[in-house]
Design a protein around this motif. Structure first.
Motif: not given
Length: 518
Positions: A330, A332, A338, A340-342, A513-515
């Protein structure tokens, strides 16, 4: 029409000659690829034609009123400026015209009829200039360019002082393209662009009506946008019509012809010398011997170019690590917010993984989080045992005033001077480069010094962040071969599919997975 004329250019640094009596001519609409091995003087040539460096001899003459745009990665961006501010500065001449028009408006109230008529005419001229140069759609043009080069993802209100070196270069490139100069001078523009934005720049340059000179070691990109090659080698600059592949064919044919002529001449020289040696002492044949000697003396001797040292990269293997290389729980990543997501990622021994995706989404941040250089915002990273890691950073910001020899010696103090010199020479550096300070080397030569440190260290894991940036074609091919042969594990960031696709076992698309918006 000639935009730029360079005549009889000679230049060097200390006892190292870069150009000897070089001439060059750029015509309207020519799309030129300036190529050559690292250290042959491509960036020096750019600095000379832009007036940042005075040549030892020769002249550089631009056509009158020509607007030159140069992608100079050393341009200072002022703290407090936003990305939007910098991009809008490309239109400063239009803002100046608007201010001039506003001044005329302010003066109209007190003007006599004749002056008023002249003022109205002047205003009409300025108004036409503003309209024809898209002054009233500047904001949309800035937004369009920012999207094309991936700057919109960063936020156009972001302070340029907070940008990485790569992001900064993208801002400078966007500003330059918005200026639409009569000639573009581009030095490795793709170094900090990801695949998507390289594709955008490729289309832009293919449709570009004006002239440009492009330095790039990204051959597929170069081939797709240029119609002329200027090859820099051994203090000479030679012109070839066509793309890089055509240049290679012609260059190789010329090299083979020269070698054949050299061998034929050497055989003739040997036969003449043998005849002279056997006959000069005999009275009856002395005149014939003298005639052969005169022929020898007048002969224009063919010289073959000295073979440049080609790099040899062979990574030293450390003992085998545990099966687990790393596992994230998980995780981050990020700084203030953030990126990234976990993340639940796992890498095992023997895997060679390419991290791909747009710039600015956290690829380098992930590498540095795995290495423990950056604390995660949450979650954890578990590393395996017996790990000997070699890390190649994308950017090294500090000016390095050590010589190349001292740089390697400080890393490997047990080496003799002979071993240090041999290690650097194996990376494709000449004696002149080896004895120079690191700070004066070209980008490619600096990268070879850093690779020299990496290949002489025993590793079982390589973490490489854009290792192909600045490397010439030979060095890039050799690095690919060395990574294919490497028995350890590799985690690689690279924007050149033709490089990494033949090296890696897996590709991770970080855009999943990036924010960040991509």
């Amino acid at each position: 029409m000639s935009i730029l004329t360079v005549k009889n250019l000679s230049h060097g640094f200390g006892d190292r000659a870069i150009f000897n009596d070089v001439s060059f001519r750029l015509l309207q609409g020519e799309h030129i690829g300036l190529i050559g091995a690292n250290g042959e003087g491509k960036s020096t040539f750019m600095n000379i034609i832009t007036g940042q460096l005075q040549p030892d001899e020769g002249t550089v003459e631009w056509a009158k009123k020509v607007r030159v745009g140069y992608l100079d990665q050393h341009t200072i961006l002022e703290k407090g400026q936003s990305i939007r501010d910098v991009l809008k500065a490309a239109f400063q001449y239009l803002f100046d015209l608007e201010a001039e028009m506003n001044d005329i408006c302010d003066q109209m109230a007190d003007a006599d009829p004749d002056t008023l008529e002249a003022m109205l005419e002047e205003m009409g001229t300025i108004q036409d200039l503003l309209t024809n140069n898209d002054f009233y759609v500047i904001d949309s043009k800035v937004e369009e360019m920012a999207r094309g080069l991936g700057l919109a993802d960063l936020g156009l209100d972001k302070d340029v002082n907070d940008l990485s070196g790569g992001q900064r270069t993208k801002v400078l490139l966007a500003k330059l393209l918005l200026e639409k100069p009569d000639i573009l001078l581009l030095d490795e523009p793709t170094n900090y662009l990801d695949e998507q934005h390289i594709e955008w720049l490729k289309r832009y340059l293919q449709d570009y009506d004006n002239a440009f000179i492009l330095i790039s070691h990204d051959i597929p990109f170069l081939n797709s946008v240029i119609n002329l090659i200027y090859h820099m080698e051994d203090q000479e600059l030679n012109r070839y019509v066509g793309d890089y592949d055509h240049f290679l064919h012609v260059y190789e044919t010329k090299r083979q012809q020269l070698e054949a002529a050299y061998k034929k001449q050497q055989q003739e020289v040997a036969e003449l010398k043998d005849f002279v040696a056997r006959n000069k002492a005999r009275v009856s044949t002395r005149n014939m011997a003298m005639s052969r000697q005169k022929k020898l003396d007048k002969m224009d001797m063919i010289e073959l170019k000295k073979e440049k040292p080609k790099p040899e990269f062979n990574f030293k293997a450390a003992r085998t690590p545990s099966k687990l290389i790393f596992e994230t729980n998980d995780l981050v990543i990020g700084y203030d917010e953030p990126l990234s997501k976990p993340l639940n990622l796992r890498m095992e021994r023997g895997q060679k993984i390419a991290l791909v995706g747009a710039n600015g989404i956290g690829k380098t941040t992930l590498l540095r989080s795995i290495l423990g250089e950056i604390n995660p915002l949450s979650g954890s990273v578990e590393l395996g045992d017996n790990q000997y890691t070699g890390y190649f950073e994308q950017e090294v910001k500090d000016s390095n005033n050590q010589t190349c020899i001292d740089e390697i010696w400080s890393e490997f103090p047990s080496f003799s001077q002979y071993e240090v010199r041999t290690a650097l020479a194996k990376c494709g550096l000449t004696t002149k480069h080896i004895e120079s300070k690191v700070v004066v080397l070209s980008g490619g030569e600096k990268a070879k010094v850093r690779l020299c440190k990496l290949i002489n260290k025993e590793t079982n894991i390589l973490i490489l962040d854009e290792p192909t940036n600045h490397l010439d074609v030979d060095a890039k091919e050799e690095l690919k071969r060395a990574l294919q042969a490497y028995k350890g594990s590799v985690l690689l960031i690279c924007h050149e599919p033709e490089f990494y696709q033949d090296v890696v076992t897996d590709t991770w698309n970080c855009e999943t997975w990036t924010t960040k918006l991509v």
